[in-house]
Write a protein that holds these residues in place. Structure first.
Motif, PDB file in Angstrom:
ATOM      1  N   LEU A   1       7.443   2.076  16.283  1.00 19.74           N
ATOM      2  CA  LEU A   1       6.742   2.420  15.038  1.00 19.74           C
ATOM      3  C   LEU A   1       6.136   1.150  14.452  1.00 19.74           C
ATOM      4  O   LEU A   1       6.818   0.135  14.301  1.00 19.74           O
ATOM      5  CB  LEU A   1       7.711   3.036  14.036  1.00 19.74           C
ATOM      6  CG  LEU A   1       7.204   3.227  12.593  1.00 19.74           C
ATOM      7  CD1 LEU A   1       6.074   4.239  12.553  1.00 19.74           C
ATOM      8  CD2 LEU A   1       8.349   3.664  11.675  1.00 19.74           C
ATOM      9  N   SER A   2       4.833   1.210  14.116  1.00 21.74           N
ATOM     10  CA  SER A   2       4.177   0.105  13.440  1.00 21.74           C
ATOM     11  C   SER A   2       3.075   0.673  12.563  1.00 21.74           C
ATOM     12  O   SER A   2       2.665   1.827  12.717  1.00 21.74           O
ATOM     13  CB  SER A   2       3.604  -0.912  14.438  1.00 21.74           C
ATOM     14  OG  SER A   2       2.604  -0.293  15.240  1.00 21.74           O
ATOM     15  N   ALA A   3       2.579  -0.136  11.632  1.00 19.22           N
ATOM     16  CA  ALA A   3       1.533   0.332  10.717  1.00 19.22           C
ATOM     17  C   ALA A   3       0.759  -0.848  10.180  1.00 19.22           C
ATOM     18  O   ALA A   3       1.245  -1.990  10.176  1.00 19.22           O
ATOM     19  CB  ALA A   3       2.149   1.121   9.566  1.00 19.22           C
ATOM     20  N   VAL A   4      -0.455  -0.585   9.705  1.00 15.40           N
ATOM     21  CA  VAL A   4      -1.269  -1.623   9.084  1.00 15.40           C
ATOM     22  C   VAL A   4      -2.014  -1.003   7.912  1.00 15.40           C
ATOM     23  O   VAL A   4      -2.476   0.135   7.976  1.00 15.40           O
ATOM     24  CB  VAL A   4      -2.261  -2.232  10.100  1.00 15.40           C
ATOM     25  CG1 VAL A   4      -3.195  -1.166  10.668  1.00 15.40           C
ATOM     26  CG2 VAL A   4      -3.049  -3.366   9.469  1.00 15.40           C
ATOM     27  N   ASN A   5      -2.101  -1.762   6.841  1.00 13.13           N
ATOM     28  CA  ASN A   5      -2.893  -1.345   5.688  1.00 13.13           C
ATOM     29  C   ASN A   5      -4.277  -1.968   5.832  1.00 13.13           C
ATOM     30  O   ASN A   5      -4.487  -3.126   5.479  1.00 13.13           O
ATOM     31  CB  ASN A   5      -2.233  -1.790   4.384  1.00 13.13           C
ATOM     32  CG  ASN A   5      -3.020  -1.346   3.160  1.00 13.13           C
ATOM     33  OD1 ASN A   5      -4.028  -0.659   3.272  1.00 13.13           O
ATOM     34  ND2 ASN A   5      -2.562  -1.748   1.982  1.00 13.13           N
ATOM     35  N   SER A   6      -5.199  -1.182   6.341  1.00 13.17           N
ATOM     36  CA  SER A   6      -6.556  -1.684   6.565  1.00 13.17           C
ATOM     37  C   SER A   6      -7.486  -1.363   5.405  1.00 13.17           C
ATOM     38  O   SER A   6      -8.702  -1.531   5.521  1.00 13.17           O
ATOM     39  CB  SER A   6      -7.124  -1.090   7.862  1.00 13.17           C
ATOM     40  OG  SER A   6      -7.085   0.328   7.822  1.00 13.17           O
ATOM     41  N   THR A   7      -6.927  -0.912   4.270  1.00 17.08           N
ATOM     42  CA  THR A   7      -7.728  -0.607   3.093  1.00 17.08           C
ATOM     43  C   THR A   7      -7.761  -1.827   2.170  1.00 17.08           C
ATOM     44  O   THR A   7      -7.114  -2.852   2.429  1.00 17.08           O
ATOM     45  CB  THR A   7      -7.155   0.593   2.323  1.00 17.08           C
ATOM     46  OG1 THR A   7      -5.966   0.204   1.609  1.00 17.08           O
ATOM     47  CG2 THR A   7      -6.810   1.725   3.272  1.00 17.08           C
ATOM     48  N   ALA A   8      -8.489  -1.700   1.073  1.00 21.37           N
ATOM     49  CA  ALA A   8      -8.594  -2.786   0.097  1.00 21.37           C
ATOM     50  C   ALA A   8      -7.603  -2.633  -1.047  1.00 21.37           C
ATOM     51  O   ALA A   8      -7.627  -3.418  -1.995  1.00 21.37           O
ATOM     52  CB  ALA A   8     -10.018  -2.831  -0.470  1.00 21.37           C
ATOM     53  N   GLU A   9      -6.725  -1.634  -0.954  1.00 19.21           N
ATOM     54  CA  GLU A   9      -5.768  -1.369  -2.022  1.00 19.21           C
ATOM     55  C   GLU A   9      -4.339  -1.392  -1.496  1.00 19.21           C
ATOM     56  O   GLU A   9      -4.096  -1.172  -0.309  1.00 19.21           O
ATOM     57  CB  GLU A   9      -6.052  -0.003  -2.662  1.00 19.21           C
ATOM     58  CG  GLU A   9      -7.431   0.120  -3.291  1.00 19.21           C
ATOM     59  CD  GLU A   9      -7.649   1.489  -3.889  1.00 19.21           C
ATOM     60  OE1 GLU A   9      -6.780   2.367  -3.709  1.00 19.21           O
ATOM     61  OE2 GLU A   9      -8.689   1.688  -4.544  1.00 19.21           O
ATOM     62  N   GLU A  10      -3.405  -1.660  -2.382  1.00 14.47           N
ATOM     63  CA  GLU A  10      -1.998  -1.622  -2.016  1.00 14.47           C
ATOM     64  C   GLU A  10      -1.612  -0.207  -1.607  1.00 14.47           C
ATOM     65  O   GLU A  10      -2.034   0.779  -2.211  1.00 14.47           O
ATOM     66  CB  GLU A  10      -1.139  -2.061  -3.202  1.00 14.47           C
ATOM     67  CG  GLU A  10       0.354  -2.039  -2.928  1.00 14.47           C
ATOM     68  CD  GLU A  10       1.171  -2.442  -4.141  1.00 14.47           C
ATOM     69  OE1 GLU A  10       1.698  -3.564  -4.162  1.00 14.47           O
ATOM     70  OE2 GLU A  10       1.278  -1.603  -5.079  1.00 14.47           O
ATOM     71  N   ALA A  11      -0.796  -0.104  -0.567  1.00 15.43           N
ATOM     72  CA  ALA A  11      -0.239   1.179  -0.137  1.00 15.43           C
ATOM     73  C   ALA A  11       1.250   1.205  -0.455  1.00 15.43           C
ATOM     74  O   ALA A  11       1.920   0.165  -0.406  1.00 15.43           O
ATOM     75  CB  ALA A  11      -0.459   1.394   1.359  1.00 15.43           C
ATOM     76  N   VAL A  12       1.753   2.384  -0.787  1.00 18.00           N
ATOM     77  CA  VAL A  12       3.180   2.548  -1.053  1.00 18.00           C
ATOM     78  C   VAL A  12       3.738   3.534  -0.037  1.00 18.00           C
ATOM     79  O   VAL A  12       3.320   4.694   0.025  1.00 18.00           O
ATOM     80  CB  VAL A  12       3.444   3.049  -2.482  1.00 18.00           C
ATOM     81  CG1 VAL A  12       4.957   3.176  -2.719  1.00 18.00           C
ATOM     82  CG2 VAL A  12       2.836   2.102  -3.501  1.00 18.00           C
ATOM     83  N   LEU A  13       4.664   3.058   0.774  1.00 14.07           N
ATOM     84  CA  LEU A  13       5.295   3.861   1.815  1.00 14.07           C
ATOM     85  C   LEU A  13       6.724   4.185   1.394  1.00 14.07           C
ATOM     86  O   LEU A  13       7.496   3.303   1.032  1.00 14.07           O
ATOM     87  CB  LEU A  13       5.313   3.089   3.139  1.00 14.07           C
ATOM     88  CG  LEU A  13       6.134   3.707   4.285  1.00 14.07           C
ATOM     89  CD1 LEU A  13       5.530   5.030   4.745  1.00 14.07           C
ATOM     90  CD2 LEU A  13       6.237   2.723   5.452  1.00 14.07           C
ATOM     91  N   LEU A  14       7.065   5.464   1.451  1.00  9.36           N
ATOM     92  CA  LEU A  14       8.443   5.904   1.202  1.00  9.36           C
ATOM     93  C   LEU A  14       9.047   6.270   2.554  1.00  9.36           C
ATOM     94  O   LEU A  14       8.511   7.119   3.267  1.00  9.36           O
ATOM     95  CB  LEU A  14       8.447   7.108   0.267  1.00  9.36           C
ATOM     96  CG  LEU A  14       9.791   7.545  -0.322  1.00  9.36           C
ATOM     97  CD1 LEU A  14       9.564   8.369  -1.594  1.00  9.36           C
ATOM     98  CD2 LEU A  14      10.608   8.371   0.658  1.00  9.36           C
ATOM     99  N   GLU A  15      10.152   5.621   2.906  1.00 11.92           N
ATOM    100  CA  GLU A  15      10.749   5.842   4.221  1.00 11.92           C
ATOM    101  C   GLU A  15      12.245   6.095   4.097  1.00 11.92           C
ATOM    102  O   GLU A  15      12.947   5.424   3.333  1.00 11.92           O
ATOM    103  CB  GLU A  15      10.496   4.649   5.140  1.00 11.92           C
ATOM    104  CG  GLU A  15      10.972   4.868   6.568  1.00 11.92           C
ATOM    105  CD  GLU A  15      10.689   3.694   7.486  1.00 11.92           C
ATOM    106  OE1 GLU A  15       9.973   3.896   8.482  1.00 11.92           O
ATOM    107  OE2 GLU A  15      11.183   2.588   7.203  1.00 11.92           O
TER     108      GLU A  15
END
Length: 233
Positions: free
Chosen positions: A90-104
């Motif tokens: 499992l991997s991920a990247v935030n390629s947007t210009a805004e902060e992302a919030v991940l709930l795991e």
């Protein structure tokens, strides 16, 4: 059990910190389960934690490109959920210009099995009214998620069931009671409720409150066991 001990068991205080890649986190734990909110800045890369455990994740804000095994998906807030069994990458990247919030949610409990849905990702199963709340369900073999909008003055009456239940406040605020302990939940606040522990929720405020409720095993859409499916004509 003292009042303070009950408070910590049902409503644990979070561990907070910042990783080297700039990701801030709040982690809530009870026994074999952790709920973690990760605040992921633009450009940050997320690597899978705890590969020995099952992982279930939902984007709460922003967007995230997630790779599970060889499957890649751009996850949308409160619309896509990944369900990853132990030992799957499992991997991920935030390629947007805004902060992302991940709930795991990560979990590893003796005797439990964590099969993955086809393609590892879930979309909403259904949306409907439930106890005067708007709710949306996501369903996998071993876990069920329910997003609930609690209107001002709304409540879930005190009740018990055999399923384990975990809840996280996504928006607004509401009062949660587990057994005889009550606590106001704000964004990210988490409660843990074992099977047969009585609980209720109430929104005494004028504004809407939004929560994510997790049931292990599924409660409202029970998935038949494999052997039962084989016996059905």
């Amino acid at each position: 059990m003292t009042t303070q001990t009950r408070e910590r068991r049902y409503f644990p205080a979070p561990d907070v910190g910042t990783q080297d890649n700039g990701i801030r986190f709040e982690a809530y734990r009870r026994d074999d389960t952790e709920v973690r909110l990760s605040f992921i800045p633009p450009g940050a890369v997320v690597t899978g934690r705890d590969p020995e455990k099952a992982r279930v994740g939902m984007i709460v804000r922003g967007g995230l490109s997630v790779t599970v095994g060889e499957v890649v998906k751009v996850m949308r807030p409160e619309h896509d959920v990944y369900v990853v069994p132990p030992h799957v990458g499992l991997s991920a990247v935030n390629s947007t210009a805004e902060e992302a919030v991940l709930l795991e949610i990560t979990r590893s409990k003796s005797g439990e099995k964590y099969p993955a849905p086809t393609g590892y990702f879930l979309e909403p199963l259904e949306s409907r009214k439930f106890v005067k709340m708007d709710v949306t369900f996501f369903l996998a073999d071993w876990i069920e998620l329910m997003i609930a909008d609690i209107p001002g003055g709304g409540q879930m009456p005190y009740h018990k069931h055999s399923h384990e239940q975990i809840g996280i406040c996504l928006e607004g605020r509401y009062d949660m009671t587990v057994e005889e302990t009550s606590h106001e939940l704000l964004f990210g606040g988490t409660y843990f409720c074992a099977g047969q522990e009585g609980h209720s929720a109430e929104n005494p405020n004028a504004g809407l409150a939004r929560s994510l409720n997790i049931f292990i095993p599924p409660r409202y859409h029970r998935v038949p066991k494999q052997e039962e499916e084989q016996e059905t004509p």
